[in-house]
Scaffold this motif. Structure first.
Motif, PDB file in Angstrom:
ATOM      1  N   ALA A 187      -4.035  18.017  -9.247  1.00 54.38           N
ATOM      2  CA  ALA A 187      -4.838  17.336  -9.852  1.00 54.38           C
ATOM      3  C   ALA A 187      -4.205  16.694 -11.278  1.00 54.38           C
ATOM      4  O   ALA A 187      -4.639  15.685 -11.684  1.00 54.38           O
ATOM      5  CB  ALA A 187      -6.031  18.072 -10.157  1.00 54.38           C
ATOM      6  N   GLU A 188      -3.720  17.617 -12.002  1.00 58.19           N
ATOM      7  CA  GLU A 188      -3.136  17.310 -13.568  1.00 58.19           C
ATOM      8  C   GLU A 188      -1.991  16.213 -13.118  1.00 58.19           C
ATOM      9  O   GLU A 188      -1.767  15.181 -13.686  1.00 58.19           O
ATOM     10  CB  GLU A 188      -2.518  18.421 -13.950  1.00 58.19           C
ATOM     11  CG  GLU A 188      -2.037  18.469 -15.329  1.00 58.19           C
ATOM     12  CD  GLU A 188      -3.298  18.093 -16.387  1.00 58.19           C
ATOM     13  OE1 GLU A 188      -3.093  17.502 -17.360  1.00 58.19           O
ATOM     14  OE2 GLU A 188      -4.286  18.543 -16.034  1.00 58.19           O
ATOM     15  N   VAL A 189      -1.146  16.339 -11.938  1.00 57.21           N
ATOM     16  CA  VAL A 189      -0.139  15.476 -11.579  1.00 57.21           C
ATOM     17  C   VAL A 189      -0.668  14.192 -11.592  1.00 57.21           C
ATOM     18  O   VAL A 189      -0.300  12.792 -11.985  1.00 57.21           O
ATOM     19  CB  VAL A 189       0.624  15.857 -10.515  1.00 57.21           C
ATOM     20  CG1 VAL A 189       1.791  14.839  -9.862  1.00 57.21           C
ATOM     21  CG2 VAL A 189       1.546  17.088 -10.858  1.00 57.21           C
ATOM     22  N   LEU A 190      -1.595  14.113 -10.616  1.00 53.89           N
ATOM     23  CA  LEU A 190      -2.293  12.711 -10.255  1.00 53.89           C
ATOM     24  C   LEU A 190      -3.197  12.272 -11.492  1.00 53.89           C
ATOM     25  O   LEU A 190      -3.181  10.884 -11.604  1.00 53.89           O
ATOM     26  CB  LEU A 190      -3.082  12.800  -9.083  1.00 53.89           C
ATOM     27  CG  LEU A 190      -2.569  13.317  -7.604  1.00 53.89           C
ATOM     28  CD1 LEU A 190      -3.484  13.281  -6.469  1.00 53.89           C
ATOM     29  CD2 LEU A 190      -1.405  12.278  -7.565  1.00 53.89           C
ATOM     30  N   ALA A 191      -3.560  13.126 -12.363  1.00 55.58           N
ATOM     31  CA  ALA A 191      -4.298  12.535 -13.450  1.00 55.58           C
ATOM     32  C   ALA A 191      -3.322  12.007 -14.574  1.00 55.58           C
ATOM     33  O   ALA A 191      -3.683  10.941 -15.310  1.00 55.58           O
ATOM     34  CB  ALA A 191      -5.109  13.668 -14.290  1.00 55.58           C
ATOM     35  N   ALA A 192      -2.200  12.122 -14.502  1.00 59.22           N
ATOM     36  CA  ALA A 192      -0.948  11.839 -15.401  1.00 59.22           C
ATOM     37  C   ALA A 192      -0.478  10.522 -14.602  1.00 59.22           C
ATOM     38  O   ALA A 192       0.351   9.749 -15.463  1.00 59.22           O
ATOM     39  CB  ALA A 192       0.095  12.768 -15.468  1.00 59.22           C
ATOM     40  N   SER A 193      -1.021  10.248 -13.579  1.00 55.83           N
ATOM     41  CA  SER A 193      -0.339   8.865 -12.781  1.00 55.83           C
ATOM     42  C   SER A 193      -1.062   7.679 -12.893  1.00 55.83           C
ATOM     43  O   SER A 193      -2.244   7.701 -13.017  1.00 55.83           O
ATOM     44  CB  SER A 193      -0.241   9.125 -11.272  1.00 55.83           C
ATOM     45  OG  SER A 193       0.628  10.309 -11.103  1.00 55.83           O
ATOM     46  N   ASP A 194      -0.696   6.630 -12.967  1.00 57.48           N
ATOM     47  CA  ASP A 194      -1.215   5.284 -13.212  1.00 57.48           C
ATOM     48  C   ASP A 194      -1.469   4.621 -11.922  1.00 57.48           C
ATOM     49  O   ASP A 194      -2.333   3.995 -11.586  1.00 57.48           O
ATOM     50  CB  ASP A 194      -0.561   4.381 -14.187  1.00 57.48           C
ATOM     51  CG  ASP A 194      -0.607   4.841 -15.495  1.00 57.48           C
ATOM     52  OD1 ASP A 194      -1.776   4.941 -16.132  1.00 57.48           O
ATOM     53  OD2 ASP A 194       0.634   5.112 -16.043  1.00 57.48           O
ATOM     54  N   ALA A 195      -0.422   4.787 -10.936  1.00 58.80           N
ATOM     55  CA  ALA A 195      -0.531   4.690  -9.439  1.00 58.80           C
ATOM     56  C   ALA A 195       0.180   5.451  -8.532  1.00 58.80           C
ATOM     57  O   ALA A 195       1.252   6.327  -9.397  1.00 58.80           O
ATOM     58  CB  ALA A 195      -0.024   2.945  -9.564  1.00 58.80           C
ATOM     59  N   CYS A 196       0.096   5.383  -7.432  1.00 62.36           N
ATOM     60  CA  CYS A 196       0.838   6.282  -6.503  1.00 62.36           C
ATOM     61  C   CYS A 196       1.185   5.560  -5.173  1.00 62.36           C
ATOM     62  O   CYS A 196       0.890   4.623  -4.815  1.00 62.36           O
ATOM     63  CB  CYS A 196      -0.335   7.492  -6.049  1.00 62.36           C
ATOM     64  SG  CYS A 196      -0.947   8.549  -7.142  1.00 62.36           S
ATOM     65  N   LEU A 197       2.242   6.321  -4.811  1.00 61.36           N
ATOM     66  CA  LEU A 197       3.115   5.689  -3.677  1.00 61.36           C
ATOM     67  C   LEU A 197       2.991   6.560  -2.478  1.00 61.36           C
ATOM     68  O   LEU A 197       3.160   7.822  -2.499  1.00 61.36           O
ATOM     69  CB  LEU A 197       4.758   5.596  -4.236  1.00 61.36           C
ATOM     70  CG  LEU A 197       5.084   4.315  -4.593  1.00 61.36           C
ATOM     71  CD1 LEU A 197       6.457   4.478  -5.230  1.00 61.36           C
ATOM     72  CD2 LEU A 197       4.992   3.323  -3.464  1.00 61.36           C
ATOM     73  N   ALA A 198       3.056   5.866  -1.201  1.00 64.99           N
ATOM     74  CA  ALA A 198       2.704   6.501  -0.035  1.00 64.99           C
ATOM     75  C   ALA A 198       4.040   5.634   0.923  1.00 64.99           C
ATOM     76  O   ALA A 198       3.848   4.489   1.154  1.00 64.99           O
ATOM     77  CB  ALA A 198       1.693   6.607   0.879  1.00 64.99           C
ATOM     78  N   THR A 199       5.095   6.521   1.505  1.00 64.48           N
ATOM     79  CA  THR A 199       6.164   5.747   1.996  1.00 64.48           C
ATOM     80  C   THR A 199       6.426   6.577   3.328  1.00 64.48           C
ATOM     81  O   THR A 199       6.441   7.646   3.439  1.00 64.48           O
ATOM     82  CB  THR A 199       7.131   5.388   1.428  1.00 64.48           C
ATOM     83  OG1 THR A 199       7.734   6.768   0.968  1.00 64.48           O
ATOM     84  CG2 THR A 199       7.155   4.524   0.372  1.00 64.48           C
ATOM     85  N   LEU A 200       6.595   5.859   4.625  1.00 66.38           N
ATOM     86  CA  LEU A 200       7.164   6.436   5.633  1.00 66.38           C
ATOM     87  C   LEU A 200       8.275   5.529   6.475  1.00 66.38           C
ATOM     88  O   LEU A 200       8.161   4.078   5.942  1.00 66.38           O
ATOM     89  CB  LEU A 200       6.302   6.838   6.818  1.00 66.38           C
ATOM     90  CG  LEU A 200       5.141   8.002   6.526  1.00 66.38           C
ATOM     91  CD1 LEU A 200       4.366   7.986   7.632  1.00 66.38           C
ATOM     92  CD2 LEU A 200       6.284   9.406   6.326  1.00 66.38           C
ATOM     93  N   LYS A 201       9.212   6.002   6.876  1.00 69.91           N
ATOM     94  CA  LYS A 201      10.198   4.765   7.781  1.00 69.91           C
ATOM     95  C   LYS A 201       9.414   4.017   8.638  1.00 69.91           C
ATOM     96  O   LYS A 201       8.225   4.236   9.268  1.00 69.91           O
ATOM     97  CB  LYS A 201      11.239   5.789   8.572  1.00 69.91           C
ATOM     98  CG  LYS A 201      12.338   6.161   7.752  1.00 69.91           C
ATOM     99  CD  LYS A 201      13.379   6.911   8.684  1.00 69.91           C
ATOM    100  CE  LYS A 201      14.614   7.327   7.751  1.00 69.91           C
ATOM    101  NZ  LYS A 201      15.114   6.109   7.224  1.00 69.91           N
TER     102      LYS A 201
END
Length: 417
Positions: free
Chosen positions: A292-306
């Motif tokens: 929760a703290e990690v995501l609170a420190a994030s402005d945007a998030c990435l999700a990738t798969l091949k």
């Protein structure tokens, strides 16, 4: 009711990894049921020991939850063959762990790895209790599409094992609507299949802080932080993220934070060093309680798969965590999860493997904080409504109750299917 779950990669919130089963188990115990989980002593992400004791009762202060840790050969991240050795040792030791769990009403096995589902079936036969098979990923199809499993004999044997378990399960639980279609196409009766999708606990991400601790730890104050959380494996297509980081290196405000671990981590860190990417930080794995703290420190998030066909069927857990944390997602995955993101209007969807499109999306969001906030709010609202772990836990209890009473109830498939 006493549920026995055999799950090599089980993680509680004080360990790195997905906590779907912990959250479902917690709900069961709150209703007065008991849950025993047979798990590995080694972390599935790091391959290192996660416990000092073989048995934990009332973990996290929850009465009725018992975790039995059994031996697993420490070779998860050596090679494909050694990985199988690790799976097979857990398959054997988890049978003995399951048999010492005491009287149970239902035995649940989860796949992948599929070998632990064999353990669950064997224990269910020995205990003469119903066997529930959970399919979290379509094995062996994912391994075949990735090129990890190529031997025709092994592929044939794997598919026979898959069909064997499908036939012997009292019920089959899936976490993506596309898996329902796959199973029906394989000849599994629709009434035998139940869908409880991946999701998130909104309360876990109700963070009042702005992630200052994480930003200070990694020197990210004043920067636009783009985070990826989860496994660093072959399937996760992290090299595409590194190439995107290379494209935006001219903007010193943008920084990529990769939070996780896996067998590809050493190779990926070497690749980033060769590319001289000063805008990428490998933060290592973190317990779920810190995410929760990690995501609170994030402005945007990435999700990738091949970009392989079978990955279009999956609902990645990390996406629902991002949504519950009110963060916009840059989604480089096609298929059913793309439809979720588009319906939620909670991020930017780009083609899988397209580092140029990821870089452009990062630049766009970094210049539009109001858009980030709007997408984040929309994402959380959609996750709370449609992918709320509290609602899913109630459906899980209904399914188990029906199986124990030998009345197989098909949990209705979401309208998103």
């Amino acid at each position: 009711m006493h549920l026995l779950l055999i799950h090599q990669a089980f993680a509680s919130p004080d360990e790195p990894g997905g906590t779907r089963h912990y959250e479902l188990a917690r709900h069961l115990t709150e209703l007065g049921h008991r849950v025993t989980i047979v798990a590995s002593r080694l972390s599935y992400l790091t391959g290192k020991s996660v416990v000092a004791s073989r048995e934990v009762v009332g973990r996290q202060g929850i009465n009725g939850l018992r975790i039995l840790r059994v031996y697993t050969f420490p070779s998860l991240h050596r090679s494909f063959v050694w990985r199988i050795v690790s799976f097979l040792t857990f398959m054997v030791t988890s049978v003995f762990g399951g048999l010492r769990a005491g009287p149970v009403d239902l035995v649940m096995g989860t796949s992948p790895p599929i070998f632990q589902a064999v353990s669950a079936w064997l224990v269910s036969v020995a205990r003469r209790r119903p066997f529930l098979l959970e399919v979290r990923d379509l094995w062996p199809e994912f391994a075949i599409d990735l090129g990890v499993l190529r031997n025709k004999i092994l592929i044939a044997l794997s598919r026979r094992l898959e069909a064997f378990l499908y036939a012997r399960a009292r019920g089959i639980l899936v976490n993506s609507p596309a898996y329902c279609d796959y199973l029906v196409a394989r000849g599994i009766p629709e009434a035998k299949i139940s869908l409880i999708p991946n999701g998130a606990d909104p309360d876990m991400f109700n963070v009042k802080t702005g992630g200052d601790v994480i930003r200070e730890e990694f020197g990210l104050n004043g920067q636009f932080v783009v985070s990826y959380t989860g496994a660093l494996g072959l399937a996760n297509d992290i090299p595409t993220i590194l190439r995107a980081a290379d494209r935006v290196r001219d903007d010193p405000r943008i920084h990529f934070l990769l939070v996780g671990d896996g067998k590809e981590r050493t190779r990926l860190e070497s690749l980033a060093a060769r590319m001289k990417l000063s805008n990428v930080t490998f933060a290592g794995s973190r317990p779920k309680v810190e995410m929760a703290e990690v995501l609170a420190a994030s402005d945007a998030c990435l999700a990738t798969l091949k970009d392989i066909p079978m990955f279009r069927t999956t609902y990645p857990n990390k996406v629902f965590d991002y949504m519950a944390a009110s963060r916009p997602t840059i989604l480089a995955i096609d298929g059913v999860i793309r439809r979720v993101m588009e319906a939620a209007q909670g991020g930017i969807v780009v083609p899988p493997g397209d580092d140029a499109a990821i870089a452009e999306a990062v630049r766009c969001l970094s210049k539009n904080p109001a858009q980030c906030e709007q997408m984040g709010r929309a994402a959380r609202a959609y996750a709370v409504e449609h992918f709320n772990r509290h609602k899913q836990a109630a459906e899980f209890v209904e399914l188990l109750t029906a199986l124990v009473s030998e009345r197989v109830r098909n949990v209705p498939v979401s309208h998103l299917a």
